[in-house]
Design a protein around this motif. Structure first.
Motif, short mmCIF file in Angstrom:
data_model
loop_
_atom_site.label_atom_id
_atom_site.label_comp_id
_atom_site.label_asym_id
_atom_site.label_seq_id
_atom_site.Cartn_x
_atom_site.Cartn_y
_atom_site.Cartn_z
N CYS A 197 -69.48 51.00 34.77
CA CYS A 197 -70.25 49.61 35.49
C CYS A 197 -69.59 48.42 34.83
N MET A 198 -68.94 47.99 33.41
CA MET A 198 -68.78 47.35 33.55
C MET A 198 -66.80 47.04 33.78
N ALA A 211 -75.20 47.48 33.72
CA ALA A 211 -74.39 48.47 32.65
C ALA A 211 -75.17 47.79 31.62
N ALA A 212 -76.36 46.82 31.86
CA ALA A 212 -77.81 46.62 30.73
C ALA A 212 -78.56 47.45 30.59
N SER A 261 -78.75 49.53 27.20
CA SER A 261 -80.21 49.52 26.31
C SER A 261 -80.13 50.82 26.09
N PHE A 262 -79.74 51.89 25.95
CA PHE A 262 -79.94 52.88 25.06
C PHE A 262 -78.85 53.19 23.99
N LYS A 284 -78.05 40.59 25.93
CA LYS A 284 -77.81 39.98 26.75
C LYS A 284 -77.34 39.72 28.18
N LEU A 285 -76.93 40.92 28.64
CA LEU A 285 -76.30 41.00 29.58
C LEU A 285 -77.81 40.68 31.13
N TYR A 286 -78.40 41.64 30.75
CA TYR A 286 -79.77 41.00 31.45
C TYR A 286 -80.24 39.68 31.72
#
Length: 240
Positions: free
Chosen positions: A52-53, A61-62, A66-67, A75-77
């Protein structure tokens, strides 16, 4: 795969359930969504995040991060303005104050309420577990000063208790809930409590407005004009 015959490789890898290699083949063929779907289905969160990145899909990606790295996911969200999801990620690492900050920024009112409700449940659990100081911080951030007052009492913080009682009494009086206001101020200022008791019985809106604004001289004049001497005495005590 070495000969770049990815379509044939996919057939073999599917039969072998070699999903990591299968993800590589899908990506090579430009079927990124299939590769991401495999990563999500089989729990390859690290690989899914990297894919994803690589394709600048920060939101997805976030989700994968998250897992494994919830703080980085938060931060990404936030960079994607997904504040509800960022708040949930913060909650996974027990950073509840940061989560509250995110939930307040959430544009969707239902998600905002849901996030704040989850924090409230955490605050209640902390209170019931006698972790009063931690509970107090969360209730304060949520703007629930009634619960903050209960926590302050448990912490025996007399100065905070006094300030909260005055704050709540003033707010309730402003909302014309005079009996409730009297209940909260009685232990601090009985004259003011009596005033609220009298105001609860009064029907003169101008009188209530004058007292609410601190214009006690005008309030006294109204009391005399309506022949309400008991209330006039209470107003005079405050005016003095």
């Amino acid at each position: 795969m070495k000969n770049k015959s990815y379509q044939k490789a996919i057939y073999c890898l599917e039969k072998a359930h070699a999903f990591k290699q299968l993800m590589v083949c899908y990506e090579k063929l430009g079927a990124t969504s299939c590769a991401i779907g495999l990563a999500e289905e089989h729990g390859y969160y690290k690989q899914g995040a990297l894919i994803c990145m690589k394709h600048h899909n920060k939101k997805k990606a976030a989700y994968f991060y998250s897992f494994t790295k919830p703080l980085y996911a938060a931060k990404l969200y936030k960079e994607c303005d997904c504040y509800y999801e960022a708040g949930i990620a913060y909650m996974k690492t027990y950073q509840f104050l940061q989560a509250i900050e995110c939930f307040y920024k959430e544009a969707d009112p239902l998600q905002k309420l849901d996030g704040l409700r989850q924090i409230e449940e955490v605050a209640i659990v902390l209170y019931l577990s006698k972790q009063y100081e931690d509970s107090l911080k969360l209730f304060e951030a949520l703007g629930d000063y009634y619960s903050v007052l209960e926590c302050a009492k448990r912490c025996k913080n007399t100065e905070l208790v006094r300030r909260l009682q005055e704050l709540i009494a003033t707010y309730e009086a402003h909302e014309n809930n005079y009996l409730t206001a009297a209940h909260y101020i009685a232990s601090l200022n009985m004259d003011r409590a009596r005033l609220y008791y009298y105001l609860d019985q009064a029907s003169n809106d101008a009188l209530k407005l004058a007292i609410d604004k601190g214009n006690y001289f005008s309030a006294l004049k109204i009391c005399f004009n309506t022949n309400n001497l008991p209330l006039a005495k209470q107003v005079a005590k405050l005016y003095a």
